[in-house]
Write a protein that holds these residues in place. Sequence first.
Motif, PDB file in Angstrom:
ATOM      1  N   GLU A 105       0.838  -1.195   0.000  1.00 44.14           N
ATOM      2  CA  GLU A 105       0.000   0.000   0.000  1.00 44.14           C
ATOM      3  C   GLU A 105       0.875   1.247   0.000  1.00 44.14           C
ATOM      4  O   GLU A 105       1.895   1.310   0.692  1.00 44.14           O
ATOM      5  N   SER A 147      -5.759  -1.618  -6.690  1.00 49.41           N
ATOM      6  CA  SER A 147      -6.715  -0.601  -6.262  1.00 49.41           C
ATOM      7  C   SER A 147      -6.086   0.776  -6.398  1.00 49.41           C
ATOM      8  O   SER A 147      -4.878   0.945  -6.185  1.00 49.41           O
ATOM      9  N   ARG A 149      -7.191   5.076  -5.712  1.00 50.13           N
ATOM     10  CA  ARG A 149      -8.176   6.051  -5.236  1.00 50.13           C
ATOM     11  C   ARG A 149      -7.519   7.415  -5.170  1.00 50.13           C
ATOM     12  O   ARG A 149      -6.382   7.547  -4.711  1.00 50.13           O
ATOM     13  N   TRP A 192     -20.107  -2.153  -7.734  1.00 46.24           N
ATOM     14  CA  TRP A 192     -19.468  -1.491  -6.599  1.00 46.24           C
ATOM     15  C   TRP A 192     -19.347   0.004  -6.900  1.00 46.24           C
ATOM     16  O   TRP A 192     -18.848   0.398  -7.952  1.00 46.24           O
ATOM     17  N   TYR A 229     -10.715   6.371  -9.383  1.00 43.91           N
ATOM     18  CA  TYR A 229     -11.031   5.115  -8.698  1.00 43.91           C
ATOM     19  C   TYR A 229     -10.793   3.945  -9.631  1.00 43.91           C
ATOM     20  O   TYR A 229     -11.083   3.997 -10.817  1.00 43.91           O
ATOM     21  N   GLN A 231     -10.579  -0.648  -9.001  1.00 41.93           N
ATOM     22  CA  GLN A 231     -10.467  -1.764  -8.071  1.00 41.93           C
ATOM     23  C   GLN A 231     -10.722  -3.079  -8.791  1.00 41.93           C
ATOM     24  O   GLN A 231     -11.632  -3.186  -9.618  1.00 41.93           O
ATOM     25  N   ILE A 233     -12.003  -6.656  -8.121  1.00 48.50           N
ATOM     26  CA  ILE A 233     -12.878  -7.243  -7.105  1.00 48.50           C
ATOM     27  C   ILE A 233     -13.079  -8.716  -7.410  1.00 48.50           C
ATOM     28  O   ILE A 233     -13.518  -9.090  -8.502  1.00 48.50           O
ATOM     29  N   SER A 237     -13.464 -10.401  -2.078  1.00 51.67           N
ATOM     30  CA  SER A 237     -13.550  -8.982  -1.686  1.00 51.67           C
ATOM     31  C   SER A 237     -14.776  -8.750  -0.812  1.00 51.67           C
ATOM     32  O   SER A 237     -15.876  -9.225  -1.121  1.00 51.67           O
TER      33      SER A 237
END
Length: 555
Positions: A105, A147, A149, A192, A229, A231, A233, A237
Amino acid sequence: GDESALRPRTAWTLLTGAIAAIALLIALAPYATDLGLAPAVKTREALTDRAQEIAERFGYSASPADSASWFTRNYDFLRYRAQNLPAPQRSRELSTAEQGPTVFEYRQSPRPLETSNFAGRVSTFDPPYEVSGMVGLILDAQGRLLSFRAVPPQVDETPATSSGPAPAYDYSTFFAEAGLDPSRFKPAAPRWLPATEFDSQAAWDGSYPQHPDTPIHVVAATYRGKPVYFQVIGPWSRPWRMETAPRSRSAKVAGAVFMLLALGTLAGGVFFARRNLRLGRGDRKGAFRVSTYIFTAFLLYRGLSAHHIAALGGEFRILILALGLSLLQAAFAWVCYMAIEPFIRRRWPEILISWNRLLSGRLHDPLVGRDSLAGVLFGAGIALAYSITNALPSWFNVRGQTPLSPSAFALGSWDQFLSIFLSRQVNAVADALLIIFVLFLARLILRRRWLAIAATSLVLVVQHMGGENFSVEFPMALVVAALTITVLLRFGLLALAVSQFIFLVLMAHTLTLNFSLWYAGRSMFALMVIVGIAFYGFRTALAGQPIFGSAMLDD
């Protein structure tokens, strides 16, 4: 207490047992641990550069005022595999799976990343995504995007006359950064919703080539033609904004037992410590030394592990929290020690002999060496019980059991890595005092030594249940409880504290002798610390005797 040194044969037996247990841990690591089954090839620095490149490619090229990065465990993915794939298959194929057990991350912000948690460390959602231009990414261990954001501007400065359909964006960029094959995906309705503002959204359904039967849902969104955004999934998830993480029954029981123990220890400790003070009992000097050591070690740990920022207010908050929590840890140790020391000295004085000698500075006392060496042996034995249990899915179809995960700090910056050894010392002493306090309370309530030992063992069994597979974790917890009680009653408090420290350090690292891996040096450092304690105990326990014994030398 006993002043005599160990016989060389006994000392060699303890040392050989400890080295053999550590060697078995190294041999089991490729089958029992996340990094053993799927090594992390790219370094933290390389993945940080990769995350920054992706952010720049998505249009966030301004130099951030602050950034943070860390490794974390992809537990939902591992848990899904553990429950839905045959155990030998999922273990052997983990290194080539869709995603790995470890993810990376990265966060950056145009302002200092000032956190609100007690640990003072940046996390996935702390600080919250509220500052325009703030970016967060999650990559797998290979550097593929999982991911993304970003926070769009708070004020939309786009002229009103230009309002209309959102600018088109080439979503293939997302697929390229994620390492996904667009031909395996078809457009789908988004299921989502992003947790940020957007004016254009798209979604696709498809699969990874490794497991075509496992559905994958990909969602991407932009604002004014700029990515905000993305992601990937999978069935693993979890919509964390809608539901909490599930907990097994054994995990709930363990949590409840821990809470009762904490409250009982606090209330009972204050009561008995106050009573002993009024009666003039207790080793106040020893309690002061223990609490001072705990305070210093925990304060240094907090200073090394916290995310420091270029803001006086934020740094002052980190300092205040570190001081407060360090004082709390020290006060807990002082209260526990003052509450139990007079009782243990009267009923089980042999438990405290080597501990008191260590507190008085007798580092070369043979009994201190003996109990340190025994602590290494039993700590490695407890870690070995964990490794064997978590290695079973590599050979047998053990459902639900995931591998062992190292501490995130073991792969973090060097100051975080060094902070592990400080935090494990604090935890080891606190755990040892807590165990002996439970034994003390059980003895007062049940009035029988064997009942008190049985009750304490039961508490230890509950605490070591992981909540993944009862059939394999329960026997492991029984072994761990037996080893813990044995080292306490046979060798004493010092040996128990050392065993807890060795166990916690071994659990924090993935031991490896593969020097092509970038974290092999950290593994060797941890091994050197553990082996160093073992050899210190070995030499000290002999009290100057020849290491092979006089009889052998005469021959």
